[in-house]
Design an enzyme around this catalytic site. Structure first.
Site: not given
Length: 269
Positions: A92, A225
């Protein structure tokens, strides 16, 4: 602890190190994310988990809110470890940091043998957000929509008070990161994504291919995610296999997507 030792939680290789894998966590994250990786990787792979300022052992230090400053500091700290080939993994926000660190390493000496970028759209295709300016509940709601590593530390008042300023600072860093001319690496890039990640779009993740001349692969895993926690065994096995290749390069530029990723890109840090 002083100098470069501040920046890394080091997991020495069981045998003489053939490569060092530098792991950079997400916004609000810390080096603990990678504590299980050394036991899953080959014995000749040393792990350096990056410790950002403002958390855990560095809790008393101010967070870094500029991408240039953070990438410069990590690259500088890695000078002491360049006697062994380096590979970078970032998740990320950490993916963007890893990419910028790789560019700096290429500019000052041998570049990494491989860059692994997880759960992050390419910077020239990223959707711009300003969640670091939002109210606490709005910021946390956006983070929770991405998925979870297990539990909800922000739901505990004492932890929320401690962790929320760090999260907001990290969001400020990544949301103000908008390089007008992203550097093109010579290092091979492998991009990873969770197939159900609401913060990544497969086409925008695939755009990392435009930022390397060294070869590109994209692979997706089941999950959101934070797919890398439940898929840790499979992810580290894939990384180990790629690092075992003589050049560290991917076998092809073909996209290896098991499932289509989500098509919206809004809040991934």
């Amino acid at each position: 602890m002083t100098g470069d030792g501040l920046w890394f939680r080091r997991y020495p290789a069981a045998r003489p190190a053939r490569v060092r894998l530098v792991c950079l966590p997400h916004a609000g994250g810390n080096a603990q994310l990678f504590h299980g990786w050394p036991g899953r990787l080959p014995g000749d792979v040393e792990v350096l988990a990056v410790r950002y300022p403002g958390r855990q052992e560095r809790m008393t230090e101010p967070c870094v809110e500029s991408m240039d400053e953070l990438a410069d500091e990590v690259a500088r700290a890695l000078d002491a470890y360049r006697d062994v080939p380096l590979a970078l993994f970032g998740h990320s926000m950490g993916a963007a940091v890893a990419y910028e660190v790789a560019a700096r390493l290429e500019a000052t000496g041998p570049g990494p043998v491989q860059v692994f970028l997880s759960a992050r759209n390419a910077p020239h295709r990223a959707t711009r957000t300003v969640l670091h300016r939002a109210a606490d509940d709005v910021l946390l709601a956006s983070v929770r929509r991405l998925g979870s590593l297990g539990g909800d530390p922000y739901g505990v008042p004492e932890l929320r008070e401690l962790l929320l300023p760090v999260l907001r600072s990290d969001y400020r860093l990544i949301e103000t990161y908008a390089p007008p001319n992203p550097p093109v690496l010579r290092t091979p890039i492998t991009a990873y994504a969770g197939a159900a990640d609401p913060g990544c779009d497969v086409e925008r993740v695939a755009a990392w291919a435009e930022l390397t001349t060294g070869g590109f692969d994209l692979r997706s895993f089941p999950g959101d995610h934070f797919y890398l926690a439940p898929q840790e065994a499979e992810l580290t096995a894939d990384i180990a296999a790629r690092l075992a290749r003589p050049t560290g390069a991917p076998t092809a530029t073909a996209i290896q997507a098991a499932q289509p990723a989500a098509t919206t890109a809004r809040t991934a840090p």
